[in-house]
Design a protein around this motif. Structure first.
Motif, PDB file in Angstrom:
ATOM      1  N   THR A  14     -22.992 -50.131  70.187  1.00  0.00           N
ATOM      2  CA  THR A  14     -23.586 -48.916  69.630  1.00  0.00           C
ATOM      3  C   THR A  14     -23.001 -48.696  68.232  1.00  0.00           C
ATOM      4  OG1 THR A  14     -21.868 -47.469  70.528  1.00  0.00           O
ATOM      5  CG2 THR A  14     -23.803 -47.886  71.932  1.00  0.00           C
ATOM      6  N   GLU A  15     -23.496 -47.719  67.530  1.00  0.00           N
ATOM      7  CA  GLU A  15     -23.021 -47.442  66.168  1.00  0.00           C
ATOM      8  C   GLU A  15     -21.519 -47.164  66.130  1.00  0.00           C
ATOM      9  OE1 GLU A  15     -24.377 -47.750  63.103  1.00  0.00           O
ATOM     10  OE2 GLU A  15     -25.981 -48.695  64.237  1.00  0.00           O
ATOM     11  N   GLU A  16     -20.965 -46.599  67.194  1.00  0.00           N
ATOM     12  CA  GLU A  16     -19.535 -46.299  67.230  1.00  0.00           C
ATOM     13  C   GLU A  16     -18.672 -47.562  67.292  1.00  0.00           C
ATOM     14  OE1 GLU A  16     -21.648 -44.671  69.672  1.00  0.00           O
ATOM     15  OE2 GLU A  16     -21.954 -43.138  68.150  1.00  0.00           O
ATOM     16  N   ASP A  17     -19.256 -48.675  67.717  1.00  0.00           N
ATOM     17  CA  ASP A  17     -18.514 -49.930  67.832  1.00  0.00           C
ATOM     18  C   ASP A  17     -18.297 -50.630  66.488  1.00  0.00           C
ATOM     19  OD1 ASP A  17     -18.235 -49.968  70.696  1.00  0.00           O
ATOM     20  OD2 ASP A  17     -20.363 -50.444  70.797  1.00  0.00           O
ATOM     21  N   TRP A  18     -19.117 -50.330  65.514  1.00  0.00           N
ATOM     22  CA  TRP A  18     -19.064 -51.045  64.241  1.00  0.00           C
ATOM     23  C   TRP A  18     -18.016 -50.462  63.308  1.00  0.00           C
ATOM     24  CZ3 TRP A  18     -21.420 -55.412  64.683  1.00  0.00           C
ATOM     25  CH2 TRP A  18     -22.554 -55.516  65.483  1.00  0.00           C
ATOM     26  N   ASP A  19     -17.332 -51.325  62.584  1.00  0.00           N
ATOM     27  CA  ASP A  19     -16.384 -50.917  61.548  1.00  0.00           C
ATOM     28  C   ASP A  19     -17.182 -50.816  60.244  1.00  0.00           C
ATOM     29  OD1 ASP A  19     -14.490 -50.706  59.528  1.00  0.00           O
ATOM     30  OD2 ASP A  19     -13.196 -52.282  60.342  1.00  0.00           O
ATOM     31  N   PRO A  20     -17.294 -49.624  59.668  1.00  0.00           N
ATOM     32  CA  PRO A  20     -18.118 -49.484  58.466  1.00  0.00           C
ATOM     33  C   PRO A  20     -17.570 -50.236  57.253  1.00  0.00           C
ATOM     34  CG  PRO A  20     -16.989 -47.429  58.967  1.00  0.00           C
ATOM     35  CD  PRO A  20     -16.721 -48.361  60.111  1.00  0.00           C
ATOM     36  N   ALA A  21     -16.311 -50.680  57.318  1.00  0.00           N
ATOM     37  CA  ALA A  21     -15.712 -51.393  56.189  1.00  0.00           C
ATOM     38  C   ALA A  21     -16.112 -52.870  56.147  1.00  0.00           C
ATOM     39  CB  ALA A  21     -14.191 -51.275  56.258  1.00  0.00           C
ATOM     40  N   LEU A  22     -16.731 -53.367  57.213  1.00  0.00           N
ATOM     41  CA  LEU A  22     -17.106 -54.787  57.285  1.00  0.00           C
ATOM     42  C   LEU A  22     -18.594 -54.926  57.555  1.00  0.00           C
ATOM     43  CD1 LEU A  22     -14.218 -56.033  59.592  1.00  0.00           C
ATOM     44  CD2 LEU A  22     -14.402 -56.394  57.134  1.00  0.00           C
ATOM     45  N   TYR A  23     -19.159 -56.050  57.100  1.00  0.00           N
ATOM     46  CA  TYR A  23     -20.547 -56.341  57.429  1.00  0.00           C
ATOM     47  C   TYR A  23     -20.660 -56.615  58.927  1.00  0.00           C
ATOM     48  CZ  TYR A  23     -21.444 -56.996  52.454  1.00  0.00           C
ATOM     49  OH  TYR A  23     -21.576 -56.810  51.102  1.00  0.00           O
ATOM     50  N   LYS A  24     -21.808 -56.289  59.499  1.00  0.00           N
ATOM     51  CA  LYS A  24     -22.012 -56.528  60.930  1.00  0.00           C
ATOM     52  C   LYS A  24     -21.906 -58.009  61.274  1.00  0.00           C
ATOM     53  CE  LYS A  24     -24.642 -52.379  61.972  1.00  0.00           C
ATOM     54  NZ  LYS A  24     -25.889 -51.807  62.469  1.00  0.00           N
ATOM     55  N   TRP A  25     -22.428 -58.888  60.411  1.00  0.00           N
ATOM     56  CA  TRP A  25     -22.358 -60.316  60.721  1.00  0.00           C
ATOM     57  C   TRP A  25     -20.915 -60.793  60.793  1.00  0.00           C
ATOM     58  CZ3 TRP A  25     -20.022 -63.747  57.490  1.00  0.00           C
ATOM     59  CH2 TRP A  25     -19.897 -63.391  56.142  1.00  0.00           C
ATOM     60  N   GLU A  26     -20.030 -60.209  59.960  1.00  0.00           N
ATOM     61  CA  GLU A  26     -18.613 -60.582  60.000  1.00  0.00           C
ATOM     62  C   GLU A  26     -17.983 -60.171  61.327  1.00  0.00           C
ATOM     63  OE1 GLU A  26     -16.769 -60.211  55.626  1.00  0.00           O
ATOM     64  OE2 GLU A  26     -17.633 -58.346  56.356  1.00  0.00           O
ATOM     65  N   GLN A  27     -18.340 -58.987  61.790  1.00  0.00           N
ATOM     66  CA  GLN A  27     -17.794 -58.486  63.046  1.00  0.00           C
ATOM     67  C   GLN A  27     -18.311 -59.298  64.233  1.00  0.00           C
ATOM     68  OE1 GLN A  27     -17.580 -53.984  63.068  1.00  0.00           O
ATOM     69  NE2 GLN A  27     -18.702 -54.340  61.162  1.00  0.00           N
ATOM     70  N   ILE A  28     -19.586 -59.669  64.192  1.00  0.00           N
ATOM     71  CA  ILE A  28     -20.163 -60.488  65.261  1.00  0.00           C
ATOM     72  C   ILE A  28     -19.512 -61.856  65.279  1.00  0.00           C
ATOM     73  CG2 ILE A  28     -22.272 -61.623  66.065  1.00  0.00           C
ATOM     74  CD1 ILE A  28     -23.772 -59.101  64.888  1.00  0.00           C
ATOM     75  N   ALA A  29     -19.328 -62.463  64.112  1.00  0.00           N
ATOM     76  CA  ALA A  29     -18.655 -63.763  64.035  1.00  0.00           C
ATOM     77  C   ALA A  29     -17.251 -63.660  64.604  1.00  0.00           C
ATOM     78  CB  ALA A  29     -18.628 -64.267  62.591  1.00  0.00           C
ATOM     79  N   ASP A  30     -16.558 -62.563  64.324  1.00  0.00           N
ATOM     80  CA  ASP A  30     -15.203 -62.374  64.843  1.00  0.00           C
ATOM     81  C   ASP A  30     -15.204 -62.256  66.365  1.00  0.00           C
ATOM     82  OD1 ASP A  30     -12.350 -62.036  64.410  1.00  0.00           O
ATOM     83  OD2 ASP A  30     -12.662 -59.957  65.034  1.00  0.00           O
TER      84      ASP A  30
END
Length: 100
Positions: A14-30
């Motif tokens: 959900t939106e609360e899971d995302w870190d606004p300082a990073l791109y979503k693709w970076e977070q998914i790759a991580d």
């Protein structure tokens, strides 16, 4: 010999899971990288779950998933084979895990 079920992550981000300082693709790759490090893909020729399943889990566009997969490929975590999808590189050939 019985086949073990594939690990499927059913929780949708959900939106609360995302870190606004990073791109979503970076977070998914991580997240995918951490799953590989944790041993979820340790069998030879083990494939990642499909792009469709990743899109559903992270609730993002196809291009976002593809960019995450491309980043993992560029780092040496996965390879792609025509007709087989994204395959995890064998444990001995993977790069060193990133330090946190």
């Amino acid at each position: 010999m019985a086949l073990l079920p594939r690990v499927v992550h059913v929780r949708v981000w959900t939106e609360e899971d995302w870190d606004p300082a990073l791109y979503k693709w970076e977070q998914i790759a991580d997240v995918i990288r951490q799953r590989i490090i944790a041993g979820e893909h340790d069998k030879p020729e083990d494939r990642l779950i499909s792009e469709v399943a990743l899109r559903e889990e992270f609730d993002v566009a196809r291009g976002t998933i593809r960019k995450a997969i491309e980043a993992l490929r560029a780092e040496g975590w996965i390879i792609t084979k025509a007709g087989k999808g994204s395959i995890v590189v064998p444990k001995d050939d993977r790069p060193e895990p990133p330090t946190q």
